[in-house]
Design a protein around this motif. Structure first.
Motif, PDB file in Angstrom:
ATOM      1  N   ASP A  63       0.817  -1.233   0.000  1.00 22.57           N
ATOM      2  CA  ASP A  63       0.000   0.000   0.000  1.00 22.57           C
ATOM      3  C   ASP A  63       0.842   1.272   0.000  1.00 22.57           C
ATOM      4  O   ASP A  63       0.625   2.179  -0.806  1.00 22.57           O
ATOM      5  N   SER A  84      -5.583  -2.072   0.176  1.00 19.81           N
ATOM      6  CA  SER A  84      -6.830  -1.542   0.775  1.00 19.81           C
ATOM      7  C   SER A  84      -7.655  -0.808  -0.288  1.00 19.81           C
ATOM      8  O   SER A  84      -8.858  -0.691  -0.198  1.00 19.81           O
ATOM      9  N   ASP A  85      -6.978  -0.289  -1.334  1.00 18.59           N
ATOM     10  CA  ASP A  85      -7.671   0.544  -2.325  1.00 18.59           C
ATOM     11  C   ASP A  85      -7.154   0.174  -3.716  1.00 18.59           C
ATOM     12  O   ASP A  85      -5.985   0.435  -4.036  1.00 18.59           O
TER      13      ASP A  85
END
Ligand code: GZL
Ligand code: ZN
Length: 346
Positions: A103, A126-127
């Motif tokens: 990340d 996470s994204d």
């Protein structure tokens, strides 16, 4: 690097203009700079994957490739990506050694406005806006195909009700290929009350570790082993050496140890033709052209698929089982021949 070249051209043009010289400023050829962080050189598959990327992103094809071999260490990949950012490459391609821990560095690439393309194994972030596209294999399906073939093969050999003891020599723990292939293995063992997992240990996708792990498992339970599921060809080469050195035979008949593998490399398919590997499930390494297609689309301002799976097949040492069905989808299992081996691109 396009950015830097353009800046240099603009400056040179200005200077030339001011000086009133007639020196014409050549527009820099539109070289696209690609920073590629590769896992390492642990297997024949990885070598073929590197070759595919290097032959695609060549100078004559209009690219400058900055290649980094991380020797299977994530910290080396993080350093490589930060170097690519410093060098202001146009694209970063990452073949992640394992799924987690990306990340922060991918956020740095995003902040620098550099698109990141993930190849082969997957990142667990996470994204998912932290990467532009991923192209690779469906590793769980690879495992499901292999184990569905084993199920049908044992049935065909009249061994459907026999107590079967299995060994899983896993890949690098935490790599998508290991996670998916192990899932396929575990689900199939769960579904058969007469199948038992004797041992499950990482062979790190290398021949040496595959042999070492197989040697120790043979010492503990040699006579009880029926099937060895190797999560790549190089582990299978090591396991076969250990099995034969311990006085056992590899092969698909009762009393032999049945070895399965993944990658369908040239050497792996040669062992399959020889009957030493009974099933070899393809994992295609030729990602160079696939990544180039993504980059060309991005250059043209076109949309790209977020995730693209590569179609793959499987080869068996004989024609006992020639297709399997998984979730209502049929998959062909092809008996391997020398012609097939000679005709393959890796
Ligand atoms: C699979 C790839 C795996 C291969 C191994 O896509 O990540 O890594 O199966 C390689 O040979 O080491
Ligand atoms: Zn069954």
């Amino acid at each position: 690097m396009k950015k830097k070249i353009m800046a240099a051209v603009m400056t040179a043009a200005m200077v030339a203009g001011l000086a009133g010289s007639t020196a014409s400023v050549y527009a820099a050829e539109d070289t696209i700079t690609v920073g590629f962080s590769q896992v390492g050189a642990e297997s024949d598959w990885r070598t073929a994957n590197t070759e595919s990327m290097k032959s695609t992103f060549s100078e004559e094809n209009g690219y400058e490739l900055i290649f980094d071999d991380a020797q299977q260490k994530q910290e080396n990949q993080l350093t490589a990506i930060r170097n690519f950012i410093q060098q202001e490459v146009d694209y970063i391609v990452l073949a992640p050694v394992t799924e987690t821990g990306w990340d922060t560095v991918l956020q740095e690439a995003k902040d620098a406005g550099i698109p990141v393309i993930i190849v082969d194994r997957m990142v667990d972030v996470s994204d998912d806006s932290l990467y532009t596209a991923w192209v690779g294999s469906n590793f769980k399906l690879e495992g499901q195909k292999a184990m569905a073939w084993l199920d049908a093969y044992l049935e065909a050999k009249g061994r459907g009700d026999e107590e079967i003891n299995l060994v899983d020599i896993q890949g690098t723990i935490g790599a998508s290929a290991q996670i998916g292939r192990t899932e396929g293995f575990d689900e199939a063992v769960e579904a058969h009350e007469n199948w038992t997992t004797l041992a499950q240990q990482s062979g790190e996708f290398t021949q040496a570790k595959g042999q070492e792990v197989m040697e120790s498992i043979l010492k503990q339970s040699g006579d009880d082993i029926d099937v060895v599921y190797c999560e790549n060809d190089n582990e299978a080469f090591g396991a076969i050496d250990a099995i034969e050195a311990a006085g056992y035979e590899v092969g698909g008949e009762e009393g032999q140890i049945l070895v399965m593998s993944f990658d369908t490399t040239n050497a792996g398919l040669t062992e399959t033709l020889a009957g030493k590997i009974t099933l070899n499930t393809e994992c295609n390494p030729l990602h160079g052209p696939r990544v180039e297609e993504i980059i060309q689309k991005l250059e043209a301002g076109e949309e790209v698929e977020k995730q693209a799976y590569v179609d793959e097949v499987a080869f068996a040492s004989d024609d006992t089982v020639t297709s399997v069905t998984i979730e209502d989808q049929d998959y062909e299992i092809t008996p391997i021949t020398q012609e097939i081996i000679d005709g393959r691109a890796y």
